[in-house]
Design a protein around this motif. Structure first.
Motif, short mmCIF file in Angstrom:
data_model
loop_
_atom_site.label_atom_id
_atom_site.label_comp_id
_atom_site.label_asym_id
_atom_site.label_seq_id
_atom_site.Cartn_x
_atom_site.Cartn_y
_atom_site.Cartn_z
N ASP A 1 -10.32 15.15 -15.14
CA ASP A 1 -9.31 14.47 -15.96
C ASP A 1 -9.51 14.80 -17.44
N ILE A 2 -8.39 14.94 -18.15
CA ILE A 2 -8.39 15.21 -19.58
C ILE A 2 -7.50 14.17 -20.27
N ILE A 3 -8.02 13.58 -21.35
CA ILE A 3 -7.23 12.66 -22.16
C ILE A 3 -6.79 13.43 -23.40
N PRO A 4 -5.49 13.73 -23.54
CA PRO A 4 -5.02 14.54 -24.68
C PRO A 4 -4.86 13.71 -25.95
N ARG B 1 4.35 26.70 -17.23
CA ARG B 1 5.51 26.37 -16.39
C ARG B 1 6.33 25.24 -17.00
N SER B 2 5.67 24.21 -17.53
CA SER B 2 6.34 23.07 -18.14
C SER B 2 5.37 22.43 -19.12
N PRO B 3 5.88 21.75 -20.15
CA PRO B 3 4.97 21.23 -21.17
C PRO B 3 4.22 19.97 -20.75
N LEU B 4 3.08 19.78 -21.38
CA LEU B 4 2.33 18.53 -21.29
C LEU B 4 2.37 17.88 -22.67
N PHE B 5 2.28 16.54 -22.69
CA PHE B 5 2.38 15.80 -23.94
C PHE B 5 1.21 14.83 -24.06
N ALA C 1 0.50 11.12 -21.91
CA ALA C 1 0.02 10.96 -20.54
C ALA C 1 -1.20 11.83 -20.32
N ASP C 2 -2.21 11.27 -19.65
CA ASP C 2 -3.39 12.07 -19.30
C ASP C 2 -2.99 13.15 -18.29
N PHE C 3 -3.80 14.20 -18.22
CA PHE C 3 -3.54 15.25 -17.25
C PHE C 3 -4.86 15.69 -16.63
N SER C 4 -4.78 16.56 -15.66
CA SER C 4 -6.00 17.01 -14.98
C SER C 4 -6.06 18.53 -14.92
N LEU C 5 -7.29 19.04 -14.90
CA LEU C 5 -7.58 20.44 -14.59
C LEU C 5 -7.87 20.50 -13.10
N ASN C 6 -7.33 21.50 -12.42
CA ASN C 6 -7.49 21.59 -10.97
C ASN C 6 -7.81 23.02 -10.56
N ALA C 7 -8.58 23.15 -9.48
CA ALA C 7 -8.97 24.47 -9.01
C ALA C 7 -9.08 24.49 -7.49
N GLN C 8 -8.72 25.62 -6.94
CA GLN C 8 -8.82 25.86 -5.50
C GLN C 8 -9.47 27.23 -5.29
N GLU C 9 -10.44 27.29 -4.42
CA GLU C 9 -11.11 28.56 -4.14
C GLU C 9 -10.16 29.55 -3.48
N ASN C 10 -10.29 30.84 -3.84
CA ASN C 10 -9.57 31.90 -3.14
C ASN C 10 -10.48 33.11 -3.01
N GLU C 11 -9.96 34.22 -2.47
CA GLU C 11 -10.81 35.37 -2.14
C GLU C 11 -11.46 35.98 -3.38
N THR D 1 -2.90 22.95 -14.39
CA THR D 1 -2.91 21.66 -15.05
C THR D 1 -1.68 20.88 -14.60
N CYS D 2 -1.80 19.55 -14.58
CA CYS D 2 -0.67 18.70 -14.25
C CYS D 2 -1.01 17.27 -14.61
N LYS D 3 0.00 16.46 -14.86
CA LYS D 3 -0.22 15.03 -14.98
C LYS D 3 -0.05 14.42 -13.60
N ASP D 4 -0.59 13.24 -13.38
CA ASP D 4 -0.50 12.60 -12.07
C ASP D 4 0.96 12.44 -11.65
N GLY D 5 1.27 12.90 -10.45
CA GLY D 5 2.63 12.80 -9.94
C GLY D 5 3.58 13.79 -10.56
#
Length: 291
Positions: free
Chosen positions: A182-185, A250-254, A257-267, A274-278
């Motif tokens: 989680d990131i608090i901007p 893709r779209s702005p963050l402001f 609202a807090d947002f999160s950094l997210n990661a998924q493993e790939n090859e 990044t995204c805000k909740d929901g």
């Protein structure tokens, strides 16, 4: 190139494409003080920052900024157009994304030479109106050795006269990743990142301008700041520095609202976003660790 609308005619695309091939060189030193500030702004773990130590990735975003006097700034806080970058007559300018190849690390104390070249200028029609994409290629050299190759995508947009319309089909909400943080901007975070990058774009620190002139709901979180947070998040997960990093806004963050950094493993490494909740994906990225 023939235009099909009055807006495109006003762009004079043929004139703007005359900037293709234009080049610029700038130099700066990767100082210990800059590295300390960069790590402090991003809340990265303390590390050895003495001369000769490996500099944190994407610190080059802070190096050799365009330096002009206050009277040479446009109404949005950016330097006035028409120098190295083409004078696109669309008032809103954003960093849309990039593709960065790390050939070898930068070190604290080194003098970096950035050679930049305009490689494309392309108009497009988007949901919010006319867009113009300018592609710039950079080479970061130290004593003639290329350390980083980078493609930077800049987008120019028409002025906003009211808040952006909601899409007929809302963008799908995205789930959190296998790894998440989680990131608090906060306002100080946005201000301090603007300061270390010498970025005077008012949408990041002037709330009155951002809301009343550009019709955003709040201050805008920098794209390069999101990219910097994501690349260090990736390095923390993999315990190594990526060899290539691609990102796209893709779209702005402001900052409302807090947002999160997210990661998924790939090859090859990690898919990141990044995204805000929901909310939908704000920035999508790939960190590649394999050759």
């Amino acid at each position: 190139m023939n235009s099909t609308s009055s807006s495109e005619t006003e762009l004079d695309v043929e004139f703007l494409r005359g900037w293709i091939g234009r080049e610029m060189t700038a130099e700066d030193v990767i100082s210990e003080e800059l590295a300390k500030r960069y790590i402090a702004v991003l809340d990265l773990p303390p590390s050895a920052l003495n001369e000769g130590a490996i500099a944190p990735q994407l610190i080059h975003f802070c190096l050799a900024p365009t330096v002009v006097s206050g009277k040479e700034l446009g109404a949005d806080g950016h330097p006035s157009k028409g120098g190295f970058l083409p004078p696109v007559p669309l008032p809103r300018r954003m960093w849309a994304g990039g593709d960065i190849h790390f050939l070898s690390p930068l070190h604290i104390g080194e003098k970096l030479c950035r050679h930049s070249r305009i490689v494309d200028v392309v108009p497009k029609k988007g949901r919010s109106g006319l867009l113009c994409f300018v592609t710039v290629e950079h080479e970061m050299k130290v004593e003639g050795e290329v350390r980083i190759r980078e493609r930077q995508d800049i987008v120019y947009r028409e002025a906003a006269t009211k808040p952006a319309p909601q899409p007929a089909t809302p963008l799908p909400a995205v789930e959190r990743g296998e790894h998440s943080q989680d990131i608090i901007p906060t306002t100080p975070l946005l201000f301090r990142y603007s300061a270390i990058t010498f970025n005077s774009h008012r949408i990041h620190y002037d709330r009155n301008y951002a809301v009343n002139e550009e019709h955003y709901p709040a201050l805008v979180v920098h794209g390069p700041l999101q990219a910097s947070l994501l690349i260090h998040f990736a390095a923390k997960i993999k315990k190594a520095q990526p060899k290539q990093f691609l990102f796209q806004s893709r779209s702005p963050l402001f900052d409302n609202a807090d947002f999160s950094l997210n990661a998924q493993e790939n090859e090859k490494g990690l898919s990141l976003w990044t995204c805000k909740d929901g909310g939908a994906i704000a920035m999508k990225a790939e960190a590649i660790f394999d050759d």
